[in-house]
Design an enzyme around this catalytic site. Structure first.
Site, short mmCIF file in Angstrom:
data_model
loop_
_atom_site.label_atom_id
_atom_site.label_comp_id
_atom_site.label_asym_id
_atom_site.label_seq_id
_atom_site.Cartn_x
_atom_site.Cartn_y
_atom_site.Cartn_z
N LYS A 36 0.85 -1.18 0.00
CA LYS A 36 0.00 0.00 0.00
C LYS A 36 0.90 1.24 0.00
O LYS A 36 1.72 1.43 0.90
CB LYS A 36 -0.92 0.05 1.21
CG LYS A 36 -1.89 1.24 1.17
CD LYS A 36 -2.62 1.42 2.48
CE LYS A 36 -1.79 2.12 3.52
NZ LYS A 36 -1.58 3.57 3.22
N ASP A 63 -3.07 4.41 -2.22
CA ASP A 63 -3.95 4.96 -1.19
C ASP A 63 -3.78 6.48 -1.12
O ASP A 63 -3.22 7.01 -0.17
CB ASP A 63 -3.60 4.31 0.14
CG ASP A 63 -4.41 4.85 1.31
OD1 ASP A 63 -5.55 5.26 1.09
OD2 ASP A 63 -3.88 4.85 2.44
N LYS A 65 -6.54 8.57 -1.70
CA LYS A 65 -7.83 9.11 -1.26
C LYS A 65 -8.21 10.35 -2.05
O LYS A 65 -8.47 11.43 -1.50
CB LYS A 65 -7.79 9.43 0.24
CG LYS A 65 -7.45 8.24 1.14
CD LYS A 65 -7.42 8.65 2.60
CE LYS A 65 -7.08 7.49 3.51
NZ LYS A 65 -5.67 7.06 3.36
N ASP A 68 -11.60 15.59 -5.14
CA ASP A 68 -11.48 16.80 -5.94
C ASP A 68 -12.68 16.85 -6.88
O ASP A 68 -13.58 16.00 -6.79
CB ASP A 68 -10.16 16.79 -6.71
CG ASP A 68 -9.58 18.18 -6.91
OD1 ASP A 68 -10.35 19.09 -7.31
OD2 ASP A 68 -8.38 18.36 -6.71
N THR A 127 -10.13 5.93 10.16
CA THR A 127 -10.06 5.21 11.44
C THR A 127 -9.59 6.11 12.58
O THR A 127 -9.69 5.72 13.74
CB THR A 127 -9.15 3.99 11.33
OG1 THR A 127 -7.87 4.39 10.83
CG2 THR A 127 -9.74 2.94 10.43
N ARG A 217 2.45 -0.03 10.85
CA ARG A 217 3.47 -0.04 11.89
C ARG A 217 3.70 -1.39 12.58
O ARG A 217 4.84 -1.71 12.91
CB ARG A 217 3.16 1.06 12.92
CG ARG A 217 3.44 2.45 12.38
CD ARG A 217 2.78 3.54 13.21
NE ARG A 217 1.36 3.66 12.90
CZ ARG A 217 0.58 4.62 13.40
NH1 ARG A 217 1.08 5.51 14.23
NH2 ARG A 217 -0.69 4.68 13.06
#
Length: 265
Positions: A36, A63, A65, A68, A127, A217
């Protein structure tokens, strides 16, 4: 979608990303793990980040997002398709016209360039947000109702699935059916405290009905990323799917779903 685990390459340089990808090689069957690439790495390295992952044999989830005007998003999706990403996302809050433009651009670009059409997802609620966070930006009601509302709209205009926290997976799966692709970030193999608020373990997310999970992470910030990724893949390898009974505890205020499931790759 073949990949069940997407590793978030949220690092500062292309060299770091390439090093991580090299260390992740062999963590599991190639078709079960992807890379990703988000805003941090793409801003630092651009399309070279995608090229590097592809050369290492990893499918890419871009990713970024997109959020626009429809024409701008369509152009961005076209370029993402051209460079060969397997999956991309747009903010579902950008509206139906924008999401439709993204879906149509992906289809047309795949035909024009003779490649595969990327899976197009709508990002529902980050999240890092909870009910209080939504209220701060003017969204009333609970998180679950808002997530479902956005996902239903995304399906109506031609997207293939959505990104949602583990806490909404079961609701989405029961409401939108088996063909709707659900990708879940906010995955934590063990209890830990960070900036994510709506989280779950890999097993819980897959069991609830997620098609794939995104992990950053807990894999990239440990001494042995390969072992961490392999452990997660092993954990979810034989997890059963969600119940298929009609949903009876729908979020308050949510719109009833369509009876026709949306597309799924």
């Amino acid at each position: 979608m073949r990949e069940r685990l997407w590793v978030a390459l949220d690092v500062e340089t292309l060299k770091e990303a390439d090093g991580l990808l090299e260390r992740l090689g062999g963590a599991g069957p190639a078709e079960t793990i992807g890379a990703k690439i988000g805003s941090q790495l793409f801003t630092a390295a651009g399309p070279a980040a995608v090229e590097t992952a592809l050369k290492r044999g990893f499918a890419v989830f871009l990713d970024l997002k997109y959020h626009d005007i429809p024409n701008t998003v369509a152009g961005a999706v076209r370029e993402a398709t051209r460079i060969g990403v397997a999956m991309l996302n747009v903010h579902a809050g950008g509206g139906g016209a924008m999401m439709r433009a993204a879906a149509e651009a992906a289809t047309k670009a795949a035909k024009d360039f003779g490649g595969a059409r990327p899976i197009c997802l709508g990002v529902t609620v980050l999240t890092s947000l909870d009910r209080q966070g939504l209220q701060e930006v003017g969204v009333t009601g609970n998180v679950e109702a808002h997530v479902l509302r956005l996902a239903e709209r995304a399906r109506e205009v031609g997207l293939d699935g959505c990104v949602a926290s583990p806490q909404e997976i079961r609701l989405l799966r029961r409401a939108l059916g088996p063909r709707w692709t659900i990708v879940a970030p906010g995955i934590r193999p063990a209890e830990r405290s960070d900036d994510q608020k709506r989280v779950a373990t890999p097993t819980a997310a897959i069991r609830a009905g997620a098609d794939a999970i995104v992990v950053g992470r807990p894999i990239t910030a440990v001494p042995d990323p390969k072992a961490a990724a392999a452990a997660i893949l092993s954990e979810i390898a034989n997890v059963g799917g969600p119940e298929t009974a009609p949903h009876t505890d729908r979020a308050k205020g949510a719109t009833p779903p369509s009876d026709t499931p949306g597309p799924r790759s």
